[in-house]
Design a protein around this motif. Structure first.
Motif, short mmCIF file in Angstrom:
data_model
loop_
_atom_site.label_atom_id
_atom_site.label_comp_id
_atom_site.label_asym_id
_atom_site.label_seq_id
_atom_site.Cartn_x
_atom_site.Cartn_y
_atom_site.Cartn_z
N LYS A 143 0.98 -0.86 -0.31
CA LYS A 143 0.43 0.00 0.17
C LYS A 143 0.79 0.89 -0.18
CE LYS A 143 -4.26 1.15 2.03
NZ LYS A 143 -5.14 1.75 3.19
N ASN A 144 0.41 1.77 -1.00
CA ASN A 144 1.12 3.27 -1.13
C ASN A 144 1.43 4.65 0.18
OD1 ASN A 144 3.35 5.38 -2.05
ND2 ASN A 144 2.31 5.93 -4.06
N PRO A 145 1.92 5.02 1.16
CA PRO A 145 1.63 5.82 2.33
C PRO A 145 1.46 7.20 1.57
CG PRO A 145 3.70 4.43 2.82
CD PRO A 145 3.50 4.13 0.97
N SER A 146 0.68 7.48 2.18
CA SER A 146 0.09 9.52 2.23
C SER A 146 1.26 10.33 2.68
CB SER A 146 -0.65 9.13 2.89
OG SER A 146 -0.86 8.90 4.19
N SER A 185 6.79 0.00 6.62
CA SER A 185 7.46 -0.84 5.99
C SER A 185 7.02 -2.28 6.72
CB SER A 185 8.81 -0.97 6.19
OG SER A 185 9.95 -1.35 6.52
N ILE A 186 6.94 -3.65 5.36
CA ILE A 186 7.35 -4.79 6.39
C ILE A 186 8.28 -5.11 7.10
CG2 ILE A 186 8.14 -5.79 4.04
CD1 ILE A 186 5.51 -8.55 4.17
N MET A 187 9.47 -4.28 6.87
CA MET A 187 10.36 -4.89 7.46
C MET A 187 10.42 -4.30 8.86
SD MET A 187 11.96 -7.10 5.87
CE MET A 187 12.87 -7.94 6.89
N SER A 188 9.53 -3.43 9.40
CA SER A 188 9.88 -3.35 10.36
C SER A 188 8.72 -4.02 11.62
CB SER A 188 8.58 -1.45 10.96
OG SER A 188 8.72 -1.56 12.41
N GLN A 189 9.86 -3.93 12.86
CA GLN A 189 9.43 -5.02 13.98
C GLN A 189 8.36 -4.10 14.70
OE1 GLN A 189 13.36 -5.39 15.19
NE2 GLN A 189 13.43 -7.12 15.47
N ALA A 217 6.04 -2.52 17.08
CA ALA A 217 4.62 -2.79 17.79
C ALA A 217 3.69 -1.45 17.26
CB ALA A 217 4.20 -2.58 19.15
N GLY A 218 2.26 -2.59 16.59
CA GLY A 218 1.57 -0.96 16.03
C GLY A 218 2.05 -0.21 14.07
N HIS A 219 3.59 -1.18 14.02
CA HIS A 219 3.08 -0.35 12.70
C HIS A 219 2.42 -1.07 12.12
CE1 HIS A 219 7.69 1.85 13.73
NE2 HIS A 219 6.62 2.21 13.96
N ALA A 220 1.72 -0.46 10.63
CA ALA A 220 0.91 -0.57 9.86
C ALA A 220 1.47 -1.98 8.58
CB ALA A 220 0.91 -0.14 8.75
N ARG A 221 3.25 -1.54 8.17
CA ARG A 221 3.81 -2.95 7.72
C ARG A 221 3.02 -3.20 6.43
NH1 ARG A 221 7.10 -6.70 11.96
NH2 ARG A 221 5.20 -8.20 12.13
N ASN A 222 2.54 -3.08 5.69
CA ASN A 222 1.71 -3.59 4.21
C ASN A 222 2.57 -2.76 2.92
OD1 ASN A 222 1.04 -0.51 4.96
ND2 ASN A 222 -1.61 -1.44 4.69
#
Ligand SMILES: [Zn+2]
Length: 415
Positions: free
Chosen positions: A109-112, A293-297, A299-304
């Motif tokens: 997904k393209n972040p705003s 980023s999907i590569m973030s660890q 908590a609460g991050h969108a990661r998509n």
């Protein structure tokens, strides 16, 4: 107690580790926002040429597939100690879980707002990388119990859990890699907490409280014959908890808690990012600083989301690292790489593209270059390939490559 409270709220802990370093994380389990609408916004044109350095992902590219062997480890032949591939419900759950890897990697997904992430305006909705999962049951009591690695998740002792050339499954890595009945692929082991298994199994997951640490191995650019492995502990125990205990604890149904189980797939999708050579940080941001980023660890991050430079890094590793062994034989992106200056290629590599040698270019190749069976090598005027030492063009099945366009008697020489 604090752990259990988090557990109840977040449904799981998923963590990961690369090589020897392990970090704890509690990722966002809300993954229902994945959208494919951005697929329509892709900007690049079809069929364009680029140099290897200027490669961009375009919508017209055909995805390439990485084989991943899911090794369902069992303690013995007598009792059920992991997912049963003959059980329709359990097999389907595994398939749905691993299918989500492709959902994540094909629906960015393209972040705003890219604050903290990356400054480019480019965006790829699809990595053009697919994972092809093969499911293999294996009875091996030593491998089944990851505590034989020295790790103890209850004691937060994570040493040994991470796949490496010296981890507790390195002999099994080699043995499976040499087995002609198993497709060449990444090994993804479903391991288990041996000490508490019988108790938790008997209680159908009641009391399950283990951290969901997962660990993966970076690719190697120096040992192209090396294996690549991923360790995913305790999924079956987690399934028992989701299947039988979570509906009671949370006064809900298995159809609901099944989705919770599938929500854990984001953690494994992140691990496969490590398998492809990606880290929690990169040249644009520090570890876990990009909240999308999907590569973030964190908590609460969108990661998509995955920034284009990281997608391209994964593709580079699929050309130049030990991952070249694991891509399906027919993988072919369909683009053309333009070679516009004379070069010496002295490392083994694999392409999923056509190669076009521009006019007067001389390409000296001293180690094997693997090309897709569908690919073409196109010669410009006076363009030449010179093979030295071990240089040759081959297909993934080792058959000599011969799809040349505009080849003349002097186009290819050996010295
Ligand atoms: Zn990680």
């Amino acid at each position: 107690m604090k752990l259990f409270i988090y557990f109840s709220i977040l449904l799981s802990f998923v963590s990961c580790a690369v090589n020897q370093s392990i970090g704890l994380t509690m990722p966002d389990q809300q993954n229902g926002n994945i959208s494919s609408e951005s697929n329509n916004k892709i900007i690049n044109q079809a069929g364009q040429n680029s140099t290897i350095e200027n490669f961009k992902i375009t919508n017209d590219l055909k995805p390439i597939s990485l084989n991943v062997n899911v090794i369902v480890l069992r303690r013995d032949n007598k009792s059920q100690t992991n997912f049963d591939l003959k059980n329709t419900e359990e097999k389907q759950l595994l398939i749905d879980y691993f299918d989500k890897m492709n959902t994540y990697w094909n629906n960015f997904k393209n972040p705003s707002d890219l604050t903290g992430c990356y400054t480019g305006t480019d965006f790829y909705p699809d990595s053009k990388i697919r994972f092809k999962f093969n499911y293999i049951e294996l009875v091996d009591s030593y491998a089944w119990n990851y505590m034989n690695s020295g790790a103890d998740l209850s004691a937060k002792k994570y040493n040994g859990l991470s796949p490496s050339e010296s981890w507790y499954l390195s002999d099994l890595d080699k043995k499976l890699a040499a087995d002609p009945s198993i497709p060449k692929g990444v090994f993804l082991y479903l391991t288990m907490e041996g000490r508490n298994f019988d108790e938790l199994n008997k209680a159908k997951g009641k009391g399950f409280h283990l951290n969901g640490i997962e660990a993966s191995q970076f690719p190697s650019s120096t040992n192209l014959e090396r294996t690549s492995s991923v360790n995913i502990p305790n999924r079956y125990l987690k399934y028992l908890w989701h299947r039988y205990q979570a509906p009671i604890d949370h006064k809900t149904s298995w159809s609901e808690t099944r989705n919770w189980h599938l929500g854990d797939a984001i953690g494994t999708a992140h691990e496969l990012g490590h398998t492809l050579g990606l880290s929690h940080n990169n040249q644009y941001h520090g570890a876990n600083k990009c909240q999308y980023s999907i590569m973030s660890q964190a908590a609460g991050h969108a990661r998509n989301y995955l920034q284009p430079t990281e997608v391209l890094k994964a593709h580079k590793n699929l050309r130049e690292s030990n991952l070249i062994q694991f891509v399906t034989e027919d993988s072919f992106l369909g683009n053309t790489f333009s070679i516009n200056k004379s070069e010496i290629w002295s490392k083994k590599q694999r392409f999923y593209s056509n190669l076009k040698l521009e006019d007067n270019v001389v390409l000296t190749i001293s180690e094997p270059v693997i090309l897709a069976p569908q690919a073409k090598v196109i010669f410009g005027k006076n363009a030449k390939i010179i093979f030295t030492k071990n240089g040759k063009l081959i297909q993934p099945n080792n058959v000599e490559f011969s799809n040349f366009v505009n080849k003349t008697a002097t186009s290819i020489t050996k010295s």
